[in-house]
Enzyme design. Structure first.
Site, PDB file in Angstrom:
ATOM      1  N   THR A  19      68.631  41.191  29.594  1.00 35.77           N
ATOM      2  CA  THR A  19      68.034  39.889  29.246  1.00 35.77           C
ATOM      3  C   THR A  19      66.542  39.857  29.572  1.00 35.77           C
ATOM      4  O   THR A  19      65.774  39.186  28.874  1.00 35.77           O
ATOM      5  CB  THR A  19      68.756  38.717  29.945  1.00 35.77           C
ATOM      6  N   ASN A  20      66.123  40.588  30.601  1.00 40.31           N
ATOM      7  CA  ASN A  20      64.676  40.670  30.863  1.00 40.31           C
ATOM      8  C   ASN A  20      63.980  41.434  29.745  1.00 40.31           C
ATOM      9  O   ASN A  20      62.895  41.041  29.303  1.00 40.31           O
ATOM     10  CB  ASN A  20      64.411  41.334  32.213  1.00 40.31           C
ATOM     11  N   HIS A 115      62.941  42.211  41.082  1.00 41.83           N
ATOM     12  CA  HIS A 115      64.038  42.153  42.063  1.00 41.83           C
ATOM     13  C   HIS A 115      64.472  40.694  42.224  1.00 41.83           C
ATOM     14  O   HIS A 115      63.620  39.815  42.358  1.00 41.83           O
ATOM     15  CB  HIS A 115      63.559  42.720  43.405  1.00 41.83           C
TER      16      HIS A 115
HETATM   17  C1  GRF Z   1      67.903  41.240  37.164  1.00 43.58           C
HETATM   18  O1  GRF Z   1      68.473  40.272  37.968  1.00 43.58           O
HETATM   19  C2  GRF Z   1      66.839  41.999  37.922  1.00 43.58           C
HETATM   20  O2  GRF Z   1      66.218  41.234  38.898  1.00 43.58           O
HETATM   21  C3  GRF Z   1      67.616  43.125  38.539  1.00 43.58           C
HETATM   22  O3  GRF Z   1      68.584  43.469  37.585  1.00 43.58           O
HETATM   23  C4  GRF Z   1      68.881  42.336  36.772  1.00 43.58           C
HETATM   24  C5  GRF Z   1      68.736  42.770  35.346  1.00 43.58           C
HETATM   25  O4  GRF Z   1      69.194  41.775  34.471  1.00 43.58           O
HETATM   26  N1  GRF Z   1      66.748  44.211  38.909  1.00 43.58           N
HETATM   27  P1  GRF Z   1      69.065  41.975  32.893  1.00 43.58           P
HETATM   28  O5  GRF Z   1      69.771  43.272  32.535  1.00 43.58           O
HETATM   29  O6  GRF Z   1      67.620  41.998  32.550  1.00 43.58           O
HETATM   30  O7  GRF Z   1      69.783  40.786  32.318  1.00 43.58           O
END
Ligand code: GRF
Length: 206
Positions: A19-20, A115
């Site tokens: 999702t990021n 993080h």
């Molecule tokens: C996020 O919560 C990030 O902080 C951590 O892993 C997760 C990744 O989420 N490092 P996504 O795959 O981007 O939804």
């Protein structure tokens, strides 16, 4: 050095949902980022983020750790792939592997991570559970440059969210995710504008 009036080239490393990654792709597509995602690499074949990338015509690779003889060999392959795309910035977005100096030396001060806690609190795995178990009233997320430690690198940006009385790992994670999707593109934009300088263990934003 980032050139002005040009978009930096970003390689994103993932292990899961992405999702990021999606937030970064969307901001870039909307013209709100001086950055474009040029390749995505996952250590897991079933990472949904690979599909997200392909849907947007972005080169997406599953790089299997088991087909390499060790961490350094794996990171050498990662670095070579990223270099072949002339990547300016490496973005770890839910990449569940510790990176070695091989990757960091190939991209000095050019590897970022996000993080899901306010570092230096709650580094490592299960940060949201750590915050809940500790009884923290505030948590959040941190974007930082990656160094040889686990979640120890110079902090670029942070955002806080409340921890509510009846929170579960899921509800707290969802609240943090909303902030992550805003914070990571903001940090990438600062990098793209050449406004981040690492001085010792601190990041100066100009
Ligand atoms: C996020 O919560 C990030 O902080 C951590 O892993 C997760 C990744 O989420 N490092 P996504 O795959 O981007 O939804």
């Amino acid at each position: 050095m980032v050139k002005s009036n040009s978009r930096i080239r970003v390689g994103v490393l993932i292990s899961g949902g992405g999702t990021n990654l999606q937030a970064i792709i969307d901001r870039s597509a909307a013209g709100e980022l001086d950055a474009e995602v040029v390749c995505v690499i996952s250590n897991r074949a079933d990472a949904f983020g690979l599909q997200r990338a392909r849907k947007h015509g972005i080169d997406a690779l599953h790089l299997d750790y088991r087909s390499h003889s060790g961490r350094q060999e794996y990171d050498t392959a990662l670095a070579e792939y990223l270099k072949s795309f002339n990547v300016d910035l490496v973005v770890l977005a839910g990449f569940m592997r510790i990176v070695t100096p091989v990757l960091l030396e190939a991209f000095p001060n050019r590897v970022m991570n996000i993080h899901p806690a306010l570092l230096p609190s709650f580094p490592g795995l299960d940060a949201q559970k750590q915050a809940l178990d500790y009884g923290a009233k505030i948590s959040g997320c941190t974007v930082h440059f990656v160094d040889a430690g686990t979640d120890t690198g110079p902090i670029i940006l942070q955002s806080a969210v409340p921890v509510l009385e009846d929170d579960t790992v899921e509800t707290l994670s969802a609240r943090i995710h909303i902030e992550e999707h805003r914070l990571y593109p903001a940090a990438i934009q600062l990098f793209a504008e050449g406004r981040l300088t690492v001085e010792g263990r601190k990041v100066r934003i100009s």
